[in-house]
Design a protein around this motif. Sequence first.
Motif, mmCIF file in Angstrom:
data_model
loop_
_atom_site.group_PDB
_atom_site.id
_atom_site.type_symbol
_atom_site.label_atom_id
_atom_site.label_comp_id
_atom_site.label_asym_id
_atom_site.label_seq_id
_atom_site.Cartn_x
_atom_site.Cartn_y
_atom_site.Cartn_z
ATOM 1 N N ILE A 1 0.833 -1.213 0.000
ATOM 2 C CA ILE A 1 0.000 0.000 0.000
ATOM 3 C C ILE A 1 0.861 1.253 0.000
ATOM 4 C CG2 ILE A 1 -2.103 -1.019 0.967
ATOM 5 C CD1 ILE A 1 -1.157 -0.167 3.762
ATOM 6 N N ASN A 2 2.113 1.073 -0.457
ATOM 7 C CA ASN A 2 3.026 2.209 -0.661
ATOM 8 C C ASN A 2 2.556 3.028 -1.865
ATOM 9 O OD1 ASN A 2 4.159 -0.562 -1.680
ATOM 10 N ND2 ASN A 2 4.630 0.982 -3.261
ATOM 11 N N VAL A 3 3.053 4.252 -1.947
ATOM 12 C CA VAL A 3 2.774 5.060 -3.140
ATOM 13 C C VAL A 3 3.437 4.397 -4.350
ATOM 14 C CG1 VAL A 3 2.572 7.255 -1.882
ATOM 15 C CG2 VAL A 3 4.813 6.559 -2.774
ATOM 16 N N GLU B 1 6.306 12.821 8.022
ATOM 17 C CA GLU B 1 5.498 11.802 7.341
ATOM 18 C C GLU B 1 4.719 11.016 8.385
ATOM 19 O OE1 GLU B 1 6.432 8.752 3.842
ATOM 20 O OE2 GLU B 1 7.424 8.143 5.700
ATOM 21 N N GLY C 1 2.797 7.674 8.676
ATOM 22 C CA GLY C 1 2.588 6.401 7.979
ATOM 23 C C GLY C 1 3.804 6.012 7.164
ATOM 24 N N THR C 2 4.691 5.204 7.773
ATOM 25 C CA THR C 2 5.981 4.879 7.151
ATOM 26 C C THR C 2 5.901 3.633 6.279
ATOM 27 O OG1 THR C 2 6.934 5.581 9.277
ATOM 28 C CG2 THR C 2 8.443 4.585 7.681
ATOM 29 N N TYR D 1 9.130 3.317 1.753
ATOM 30 C CA TYR D 1 9.265 3.614 0.311
ATOM 31 C C TYR D 1 9.080 5.110 0.034
ATOM 32 C CZ TYR D 1 8.736 3.264 -4.730
ATOM 33 O OH TYR D 1 8.885 3.437 -6.096
ATOM 34 N N SER D 2 7.951 5.671 0.471
ATOM 35 C CA SER D 2 7.750 7.113 0.265
ATOM 36 C C SER D 2 8.768 7.912 1.081
ATOM 37 C CB SER D 2 6.323 7.529 0.643
ATOM 38 O OG SER D 2 6.002 7.126 1.965
ATOM 39 N N LEU E 1 6.378 8.622 11.206
ATOM 40 C CA LEU E 1 5.658 8.019 12.334
ATOM 41 C C LEU E 1 4.998 6.714 11.901
ATOM 42 C CD1 LEU E 1 3.860 11.279 13.561
ATOM 43 C CD2 LEU E 1 6.199 10.526 14.041
ATOM 44 N N TYR F 1 3.129 2.942 13.495
ATOM 45 C CA TYR F 1 2.612 2.207 14.643
ATOM 46 C C TYR F 1 3.210 0.800 14.769
ATOM 47 C CZ TYR F 1 -0.632 0.083 17.896
ATOM 48 O OH TYR F 1 -1.165 -0.569 18.976
ATOM 49 N N GLY G 1 4.965 4.119 17.288
ATOM 50 C CA GLY G 1 3.864 4.377 18.211
ATOM 51 C C GLY G 1 2.655 4.880 17.451
ATOM 52 N N ALA G 2 1.557 5.079 18.172
ATOM 53 C CA ALA G 2 0.363 5.655 17.553
ATOM 54 C C ALA G 2 0.694 7.092 17.138
ATOM 55 C CB ALA G 2 -0.791 5.631 18.533
ATOM 56 N N PHE H 1 3.332 14.870 5.012
ATOM 57 C CA PHE H 1 2.674 13.864 4.170
ATOM 58 C C PHE H 1 1.866 12.948 5.086
ATOM 59 C CE2 PHE H 1 3.168 9.719 1.652
ATOM 60 C CZ PHE H 1 2.072 9.984 0.855
ATOM 61 N N ASP I 1 -0.390 9.805 5.532
ATOM 62 C CA ASP I 1 -0.642 8.565 4.784
ATOM 63 C C ASP I 1 -0.711 7.380 5.750
ATOM 64 O OD1 ASP I 1 -1.009 6.884 2.625
ATOM 65 O OD2 ASP I 1 1.126 6.674 2.204
ATOM 66 N N ALA I 2 -1.546 7.497 6.776
ATOM 67 C CA ALA I 2 -1.667 6.394 7.746
ATOM 68 C C ALA I 2 -3.120 5.919 7.796
ATOM 69 C CB ALA I 2 -1.148 6.846 9.110
ATOM 70 N N ASP I 3 -3.655 5.677 8.989
ATOM 71 C CA ASP I 3 -5.038 5.205 9.136
ATOM 72 C C ASP I 3 -6.004 6.367 8.871
ATOM 73 O OD1 ASP I 3 -3.751 6.209 11.464
ATOM 74 O OD2 ASP I 3 -5.448 5.564 12.689
HETATM 75 N N1 SAM Z 1 3.676 6.154 3.180
HETATM 76 C C1 SAM Z 1 3.919 4.740 2.924
HETATM 77 C C2 SAM Z 1 4.461 4.598 1.517
HETATM 78 O O1 SAM Z 1 3.873 5.179 0.593
HETATM 79 O O2 SAM Z 1 5.461 3.887 1.333
HETATM 80 C C3 SAM Z 1 2.660 3.931 3.048
HETATM 81 C C4 SAM Z 1 2.006 4.049 4.401
HETATM 82 S S1 SAM Z 1 0.694 2.878 4.584
HETATM 83 C C5 SAM Z 1 -0.514 3.472 3.473
HETATM 84 C C6 SAM Z 1 0.020 3.298 6.149
HETATM 85 C C7 SAM Z 1 0.914 2.996 7.328
HETATM 86 O O3 SAM Z 1 0.348 3.643 8.462
HETATM 87 C C8 SAM Z 1 1.031 1.507 7.668
HETATM 88 O O4 SAM Z 1 2.370 1.123 7.770
HETATM 89 C C9 SAM Z 1 0.350 1.400 9.021
HETATM 90 O O5 SAM Z 1 0.932 0.440 9.899
HETATM 91 C C10 SAM Z 1 0.536 2.811 9.575
HETATM 92 N N2 SAM Z 1 -0.445 3.165 10.601
HETATM 93 C C11 SAM Z 1 -1.749 2.773 10.698
HETATM 94 N N3 SAM Z 1 -2.310 3.285 11.788
HETATM 95 C C12 SAM Z 1 -1.362 4.025 12.412
HETATM 96 C C13 SAM Z 1 -1.328 4.808 13.598
HETATM 97 N N4 SAM Z 1 -2.412 4.938 14.370
HETATM 98 N N5 SAM Z 1 -0.188 5.423 13.917
HETATM 99 C C14 SAM Z 1 0.913 5.317 13.134
HETATM 100 N N6 SAM Z 1 0.949 4.579 12.003
HETATM 101 C C15 SAM Z 1 -0.174 3.946 11.650
#
Ligand code: SAM
Length: 222
Positions: free
Chosen positions: A39-41, A63, A65-66, A70-71, A88, A90, A116-117, A137, A139-141
Amino acid sequence: MQDERWNEVDDYFCRQLVPQDAALEAALADSAAAGLPAINVAPNQGKFLNLLARIHGARRILEIGTLGGYSTIWLARALPENGRLVTLEYEPRHVEVAAANLARAGVAGKVDIIQGAAADSLQRLIDDGAAPFDLVFIDADKPNNPVYLELALRLSRPGTVIVGDNVVRAGEVANPANPDPAIVGTRRFIELMGGHPRLSATAIQTVGGKGYDGFALAIVEG
Ligand code: SAM
């Protein structure tokens, strides 16, 4: 929703404009091998983020959502020598995979991964008096997008650029009756962007190898 032509055009654009890169390819391969969701970009979206950060002259990037980084690699590569990226995440397993991917890409020295959250991590950055970021950026939940936007604003300055990914939700973003928390969160996010006195924003629908989607883009005005 997917159309084979979207893949063909994305492949063509990537061949012509986004040259293959061993570190980025390895980051995706190792993320897949570790069982992380894909689910990376997309590569051309990663390059878009990289160009946006360079056009903006970003020195500090946040950022949310790591995943496997990749992003993060695309964004970190946009930074000047003394630039800094805070990302950031989780899931500890995602952090582990991302750390290895960032190290192989040679950008680990510019990146802090905070496990962490994200809402807690953002609050801690605020409490610790972190300097404002130039680009954020998100890109998480998706249900938490409104929370992330409010907290990100407290880590922003006039001119900070905020990008929110995956705002189309297969078109359901326009459906006020859909109770899915990701849709409700995305709608609230868009409405917050639209109504916020400190933000000027737009959102764009996209198609491509990752399907039908889109992103929101805002600038902090005050
Ligand atoms: N940005 C990344 C990329 O393009 O390579 C994709 C990120 S992916 C769409 C979303 C990420 O957010 C997942 O790794 C997920 O574990 C994380 N995530 C979900 N809920 C989270 C939270 N409450 N706090 C931090 N990260 C969270």
